[in-house]
Write a protein that holds these residues in place. Sequence first.
Motif, PDB file in Angstrom:
ATOM      1  N   LEU A 262     -11.892  10.288   2.586  1.00  0.00           N
ATOM      2  CA  LEU A 262     -12.402   9.717   1.338  1.00  0.00           C
ATOM      3  C   LEU A 262     -11.203   9.461   0.440  1.00  0.00           C
ATOM      4  CD1 LEU A 262     -15.195   9.049   0.071  1.00  0.00           C
ATOM      5  CD2 LEU A 262     -14.998  11.208  -1.176  1.00  0.00           C
ATOM      6  N   GLN A 263     -10.986   8.204   0.098  1.00  0.00           N
ATOM      7  CA  GLN A 263      -9.824   7.821  -0.704  1.00  0.00           C
ATOM      8  C   GLN A 263     -10.270   7.342  -2.078  1.00  0.00           C
ATOM      9  OE1 GLN A 263      -6.743   5.607   1.305  1.00  0.00           O
ATOM     10  NE2 GLN A 263      -6.225   4.466  -0.544  1.00  0.00           N
ATOM     11  N   LEU A 264      -9.680   7.910  -3.129  1.00  0.00           N
ATOM     12  CA  LEU A 264      -9.964   7.521  -4.506  1.00  0.00           C
ATOM     13  C   LEU A 264      -8.758   6.763  -5.029  1.00  0.00           C
ATOM     14  CD1 LEU A 264     -11.797   7.631  -6.988  1.00  0.00           C
ATOM     15  CD2 LEU A 264     -10.763   9.842  -7.558  1.00  0.00           C
ATOM     16  N   ASN A 265      -8.956   5.480  -5.333  1.00  0.00           N
ATOM     17  CA  ASN A 265      -7.883   4.611  -5.787  1.00  0.00           C
ATOM     18  C   ASN A 265      -7.946   4.415  -7.293  1.00  0.00           C
ATOM     19  OD1 ASN A 265      -6.930   3.978  -3.056  1.00  0.00           O
ATOM     20  ND2 ASN A 265      -8.849   2.836  -2.874  1.00  0.00           N
ATOM     21  N   ASN A 266      -6.774   4.274  -7.916  1.00  0.00           N
ATOM     22  CA  ASN A 266      -6.664   4.158  -9.372  1.00  0.00           C
ATOM     23  C   ASN A 266      -7.405   5.329 -10.024  1.00  0.00           C
ATOM     24  OD1 ASN A 266      -6.103   3.294 -11.950  1.00  0.00           O
ATOM     25  ND2 ASN A 266      -7.134   1.306 -11.752  1.00  0.00           N
ATOM     26  N   LEU A 267      -6.935   6.505  -9.711  1.00  0.00           N
ATOM     27  CA  LEU A 267      -7.580   7.759 -10.073  1.00  0.00           C
ATOM     28  C   LEU A 267      -7.947   7.844 -11.556  1.00  0.00           C
ATOM     29  CD1 LEU A 267      -8.311  10.575  -8.860  1.00  0.00           C
ATOM     30  CD2 LEU A 267      -6.007  11.309  -9.499  1.00  0.00           C
ATOM     31  N   PHE A 268      -7.058   7.371 -12.425  1.00  0.00           N
ATOM     32  CA  PHE A 268      -7.275   7.484 -13.866  1.00  0.00           C
ATOM     33  C   PHE A 268      -7.790   6.182 -14.487  1.00  0.00           C
ATOM     34  CE2 PHE A 268      -3.874  10.517 -12.736  1.00  0.00           C
ATOM     35  CZ  PHE A 268      -4.565  11.685 -13.011  1.00  0.00           C
ATOM     36  N   ASN A 269      -8.252   5.256 -13.624  1.00  0.00           N
ATOM     37  CA  ASN A 269      -8.876   3.999 -14.069  1.00  0.00           C
ATOM     38  C   ASN A 269      -7.971   3.229 -15.029  1.00  0.00           C
ATOM     39  OD1 ASN A 269     -11.071   2.292 -13.670  1.00  0.00           O
ATOM     40  ND2 ASN A 269     -12.103   2.968 -15.524  1.00  0.00           N
ATOM     41  N   ARG A 270      -6.708   3.083 -14.653  1.00  0.00           N
ATOM     42  CA  ARG A 270      -5.715   2.401 -15.482  1.00  0.00           C
ATOM     43  C   ARG A 270      -5.976   0.901 -15.489  1.00  0.00           C
ATOM     44  NH1 ARG A 270      -2.141   0.145 -18.350  1.00  0.00           N
ATOM     45  NH2 ARG A 270      -0.062   1.016 -18.669  1.00  0.00           N
ATOM     46  N   ASP A 271      -6.030   0.315 -16.699  1.00  0.00           N
ATOM     47  CA  ASP A 271      -6.136  -1.137 -16.834  1.00  0.00           C
ATOM     48  C   ASP A 271      -4.740  -1.756 -16.701  1.00  0.00           C
ATOM     49  OD1 ASP A 271      -8.830  -0.961 -17.296  1.00  0.00           O
ATOM     50  OD2 ASP A 271      -8.644  -0.964 -19.483  1.00  0.00           O
ATOM     51  N   TYR A 272      -4.637  -2.765 -15.856  1.00  0.00           N
ATOM     52  CA  TYR A 272      -3.336  -3.429 -15.701  1.00  0.00           C
ATOM     53  C   TYR A 272      -3.535  -4.773 -15.009  1.00  0.00           C
ATOM     54  CZ  TYR A 272      -3.425  -2.127 -10.724  1.00  0.00           C
ATOM     55  OH  TYR A 272      -3.771  -2.006  -9.401  1.00  0.00           O
ATOM     56  N   TYR A 273      -2.565  -5.632 -15.181  1.00  0.00           N
ATOM     57  CA  TYR A 273      -2.524  -6.901 -14.466  1.00  0.00           C
ATOM     58  C   TYR A 273      -1.634  -6.771 -13.238  1.00  0.00           C
ATOM     59  CZ  TYR A 273      -4.354  -9.610 -18.489  1.00  0.00           C
ATOM     60  OH  TYR A 273      -5.116 -10.130 -19.489  1.00  0.00           O
ATOM     61  N   ILE A 274      -2.096  -7.282 -12.114  1.00  0.00           N
ATOM     62  CA  ILE A 274      -1.186  -7.547 -11.001  1.00  0.00           C
ATOM     63  C   ILE A 274      -0.422  -8.832 -11.291  1.00  0.00           C
ATOM     64  CG2 ILE A 274      -1.094  -8.274  -8.581  1.00  0.00           C
ATOM     65  CD1 ILE A 274      -3.229  -6.319  -7.935  1.00  0.00           C
ATOM     66  N   ARG A 275      -1.138  -9.810 -11.854  1.00  0.00           N
ATOM     67  CA  ARG A 275      -0.520 -11.088 -12.223  1.00  0.00           C
ATOM     68  C   ARG A 275      -0.879 -11.379 -13.674  1.00  0.00           C
ATOM     69  NH1 ARG A 275      -1.470 -17.214 -10.393  1.00  0.00           N
ATOM     70  NH2 ARG A 275       0.701 -17.895 -10.453  1.00  0.00           N
ATOM     71  N   PRO A 276       0.039 -11.143 -14.620  1.00  0.00           N
ATOM     72  CA  PRO A 276      -0.277 -11.385 -16.029  1.00  0.00           C
ATOM     73  C   PRO A 276      -0.568 -12.859 -16.280  1.00  0.00           C
ATOM     74  CG  PRO A 276       1.725 -10.073 -15.788  1.00  0.00           C
ATOM     75  CD  PRO A 276       1.378 -10.588 -14.432  1.00  0.00           C
ATOM     76  N   PRO A 277      -1.339 -13.154 -17.337  1.00  0.00           N
ATOM     77  CA  PRO A 277      -1.673 -14.555 -17.634  1.00  0.00           C
ATOM     78  C   PRO A 277      -0.443 -15.362 -18.048  1.00  0.00           C
ATOM     79  CG  PRO A 277      -3.117 -13.030 -18.808  1.00  0.00           C
ATOM     80  CD  PRO A 277      -2.001 -12.225 -18.247  1.00  0.00           C
TER      81      PRO A 277
END
Length: 708
Positions: free
Chosen positions: A672-687
């Motif tokens: 069981l894998q939990l990704n982005n554990l702390f639910n961080r908001d971020y862009y992979i590709r900024p606008p």
Amino acid sequence: MTCLALALFAAWSLPSHAQSSAAAAASGSNLPTVSVTSSTDDDAGTEGSGSYAARSATVGSKVPLALKETPASISVLTRQRMDDQNMTTIQDALRYVTGVQSVDYGDGTAYFKARGNMLGIEFDGVPIVSGLQYLQQFDLAMYDRVEIMRGPSGVMDGAGDPGGTVNLVRKRPLDAFHVSTETQVGSFGSARQMIDVTGPLNKDGTLRGRAVLVGSDGLQSVDGTREKEVMAYGAIDYDITPRTTLSLSAGYQNNPISGLDYGASGVANSARTALVGRVPGSYSENFSPSWNYGYTSLQETNANLVHRFENGWQAQSTFFYRHELSKGDYAYSGPGASATGLSFYGEQRQRNTYDWFGTDTNVSGPVKLFGQTHTFTLGVNYTVQSTTQQSGFVSLDGPFAGGTFSLYDPNAISKVDVPFTYGANNRIEQLGVYGQARIHITEPLSLVLGAREAFYHQTAQTILPTVSDWSTQAQLNHRFLPSAGLVYDIAPWLTGYASYSKILTAQTATTYTGVNLPPRTGEQYEVGLKGSFLHNRLNATAAVFNINDNNRAVSDPNHPTGSIAGGKSRDQGVELEVSGQPMPNWNVYAGYTYLNVNYENDTPNLTDGTDPKHLFKLWTNYAFRQGMLNGVTVGGGMLAQTRITRGVEQGAYAIFNAEVGYRFNKHVEASLQLNNLFNRDYYIRPPGSFYSVFGDRRNVMLTVRSDF
């Protein structure tokens, strides 16, 4: 097909050595998986190793070579790490490789950079021109490993960006019957099933086969986006003689996407800021209408013939062909938007076909001179890409002032008919004759010399709105590309190296009079240390590099319609990496990169964004093999980087992942894998003026694997 493959493989008895291997695996209570062996010639293979440390690699050398013997920075993503991190796409894989940026484009494709420049690609050692960036790739289930060499590889690959080379190495058939499955269910609503069957096809084991099937269907992090996949891969190895092996393989994959979203653009002001109240905000929002769709299909064939001579020399030839169809019809926002989310929209329709052919033929082997054994490689490779592109665009009229729509109500946008108004054929050919010599000057000191005579030709013609004659866009003839390196064995477990590589990159920009610009040229200097510890179970590297890039195309200050070859850049940095097993049952991978990019008479390409100065990646996994926790595995990792800019600035961020698993017996395990554990908001590709891609919000993936 799967049932037929199972029946076919099971119809033959196992060779005696395969039976003994299976019996040994069954009797060893500490073995976590069924042991399988291979009679292939891929000494760099990672399948079944259970480790994050690779013994050797073929990228940059054409033959398996110990990482310590290569005067360049090489990372190998092993099959074990791909499984532990549940990697299924090339984007997943390269995102967790030292020094590499993997930036999603929103349509199932991505672009990839290292050391401030784009990466090139090889498939099983065959360099393929323009075969990686912004293109769909096969599911990782068909690959044994991913090799990445950072820095220019002109000797083996020819003209190209100096960021480095990715070598995707396919799985080969094994000489013992083996079947494995993988079932994954994700919290976004995704489901994926894989089955992999391999083994001998005749009683003496000279004919071996493999079949890999993948099917997936699932929603994505962005609401309303759904991507499906069907992939089939088959391979056959035939030992014509004990010293001659013919390998054939083929692959097919299709990827339809509905609800395709290219994201929101930045606010149309001088600072290109993000939308008000949306960063941080709803990182699941779809800014495109639900009728958006995209579709990609891939077909691929590969043939390899290798002969091993009695004197240690080897000759091999590889032939590669791939066809890709990519089409779509979608609306997207931009250029720019108001701070409250009003934006122009346009609808685009496109249909692109790509055909690649590549071949590489080489011979390599030892030569004894002056009391030392030296190794020489001579070869020739050729690659061609032919593309046909058709597209059309219609600016849509919105209900608000100036014809805008609200980004937060994209389904108010009605689909219209979009005819193809532009079409073009393009063709890129590259040919090269290369050689590499590894000369042992003394027992601890080796000199590595490489050279290539390079040819490059790029042509194009329009087919819409009118048909034009073919014209040359770029051409390079008889260009000499050298490289040199020194490798010194400081101790049996430690080597130091220094290397020089020449850069050559064709350019299609022209002067204001229409004359083609000369190619980008330059060089890379690199020094480093490589260590191999604990009986080669743990690898560690440290490298310092400097890339000088000259003659980059920049706008002509005196003639706005033309360009001049006046741009210069210098990319400097440090890379550190550790991979392998510091203790039994404990795997770890960690990579850190410092990168400083300086431009002279040039500016960063903000379409692709700036590069983070600091980039750190970590993944670790520990398996308990005794005591009360016997069978339990725990793992986790992180990705951290400093700020980047692509119009909107993305601040520094860190993403943490965690995993726990349990092996029920030697055949079945679950995690069981939990990704982005702390639910961080971020862009992979900024606008920027167009497009943006959010990082996935917190999600869970359940994976069940079996091995028989």
